[in-house]
Design an enzyme around this catalytic site. Sequence first.
Site, PDB file in Angstrom:
ATOM      1  N   CYS A   1       8.280   3.717   6.245  1.00 33.87           N
ATOM      2  CA  CYS A   1       7.165   3.291   5.060  1.00 33.87           C
ATOM      3  C   CYS A   1       8.005   3.026   3.958  1.00 33.87           C
ATOM      4  CB  CYS A   1       6.545   4.737   4.715  1.00 33.87           C
ATOM      5  SG  CYS A   1       7.740   6.066   4.060  1.00 33.87           S
TER       6      CYS A   1
ATOM      7  N   CYS B   1      -3.026   5.197   9.692  1.00 30.48           N
ATOM      8  CA  CYS B   1      -1.964   4.390   9.982  1.00 30.48           C
ATOM      9  C   CYS B   1      -1.200   5.489  10.870  1.00 30.48           C
ATOM     10  CB  CYS B   1      -1.075   4.300   8.643  1.00 30.48           C
ATOM     11  SG  CYS B   1      -1.577   2.923   7.581  1.00 30.48           S
TER      12      CYS B   1
ATOM     13  N   CYS C   1      -0.681   8.598   6.611  1.00 31.08           N
ATOM     14  CA  CYS C   1      -2.380   8.599   6.566  1.00 31.08           C
ATOM     15  C   CYS C   1      -2.932   8.706   7.866  1.00 31.08           C
ATOM     16  CB  CYS C   1      -2.140   7.455   5.718  1.00 31.08           C
ATOM     17  SG  CYS C   1      -1.602   7.378   4.268  1.00 31.08           S
TER      18      CYS C   1
ATOM     19  N   CYS D   1       0.852  -1.246  -0.013  1.00 32.43           N
ATOM     20  CA  CYS D   1      -0.024   0.043   0.000  1.00 32.43           C
ATOM     21  C   CYS D   1       1.067   1.381   0.163  1.00 32.43           C
ATOM     22  CB  CYS D   1      -0.983  -0.068   1.196  1.00 32.43           C
ATOM     23  SG  CYS D   1      -1.962   1.210   1.295  1.00 32.43           S
ATOM     24  N   CYS D   2       1.763   1.194   0.781  1.00 33.45           N
ATOM     25  CA  CYS D   2       2.682   2.482   0.824  1.00 33.45           C
ATOM     26  C   CYS D   2       3.592   2.517  -0.260  1.00 33.45           C
ATOM     27  CB  CYS D   2       4.023   2.130   1.823  1.00 33.45           C
ATOM     28  SG  CYS D   2       3.479   2.581   3.665  1.00 33.45           S
TER      29      CYS D   2
HETATM   30 FE1  SF4 Z   1      -1.479   2.648   2.878  1.00 36.53          FE
HETATM   31 FE2  SF4 Z   1      -1.018   3.288   5.440  1.00 36.53          FE
HETATM   32 FE3  SF4 Z   1       1.029   3.395   4.109  1.00 36.53          FE
HETATM   33 FE4  SF4 Z   1      -0.709   5.051   3.818  1.00 36.53          FE
HETATM   34  S1  SF4 Z   1       0.539   4.894   5.504  1.00 36.53           S
HETATM   35  S2  SF4 Z   1       0.110   4.565   2.054  1.00 36.53           S
HETATM   36  S3  SF4 Z   1      -2.690   3.961   4.024  1.00 36.53           S
HETATM   37  S4  SF4 Z   1      -0.132   1.562   4.182  1.00 36.53           S
END
Ligand code: SF4
Length: 241
Positions: free
Chosen positions: A221, A195, A192, A109-110
């Site tokens: 991240c 998170c 985010c 996701c990151c």
């Molecule tokens: Fe995805 Fe969380 Fe990374 Fe944002 S911080 S990109 S929602 S995993």
Amino acid sequence: MSSVLVEQAVSLLKQAKDKHGDGLVYPCSMGLEGSVMVDLISKHGLDIPIMTLDTGRLPQATYDVISAFEERYGIRIQVLFPDAHEVEAMVREHGVNLFRKSVELRKSCCEIRKIRPLNRALEGKEAWITGRRRQQSKGRSDLQSVETDVVYGLKKYNPLLEWSLNEVSEYVHANDVPYNKLHDVHYQSIGCECCTRAISMGEDERAGRWWWENDEGAAECGLHVMSLKEVSGDIEGGEGI
Ligand code: SF4
């Protein structure tokens, strides 16, 4: 706070600009360090482009501070977005809250929401500024003020490296710089909304990121922990804010 720290930070920013010119960018996290950096860059007329990532999951307070910077300094911050098709495919396969299911999915996701857009923005650049500080976490204690990505030779400059959290906060309030209001309710490292959480007294500054993962090394991240090539195998470039 020490004026020497401010002078050193401005000096490093000028050095980076002199050396890299249009090849220099500042990807801003919109946290407290970002407030200091945006103020320093704008006040000193350094003409360093400021960009930020809109992952699609940001808290409203982050949009508010982007807007406040633009009004205060008369600038436009370049907002980078992930590829909509990549996000759709990821969510279709793993669900909207995939980051809670495993470290691997969280990192995917990151990568899609942050690393790939940043990679695109850094293509053709020579160097970037970061707001990282030595005291933020154990993993950041060995940083240098100027670093080189060994794969691409992209330089990273860390003007706030020796600043403490108190010094960052003091600068922001003494200069009435716009800041992310989540800091007023004990958020330190802000990403985010889903998170990021507030931290308690004595916790590591980055303890509020991906707190459900126990692995200490996982609290990054991927933007700052790997070489650009390692971060994203299929797209060149990358790093983090
Ligand atoms: Fe995805 Fe969380 Fe990374 Fe944002 S911080 S990109 S929602 S995993």
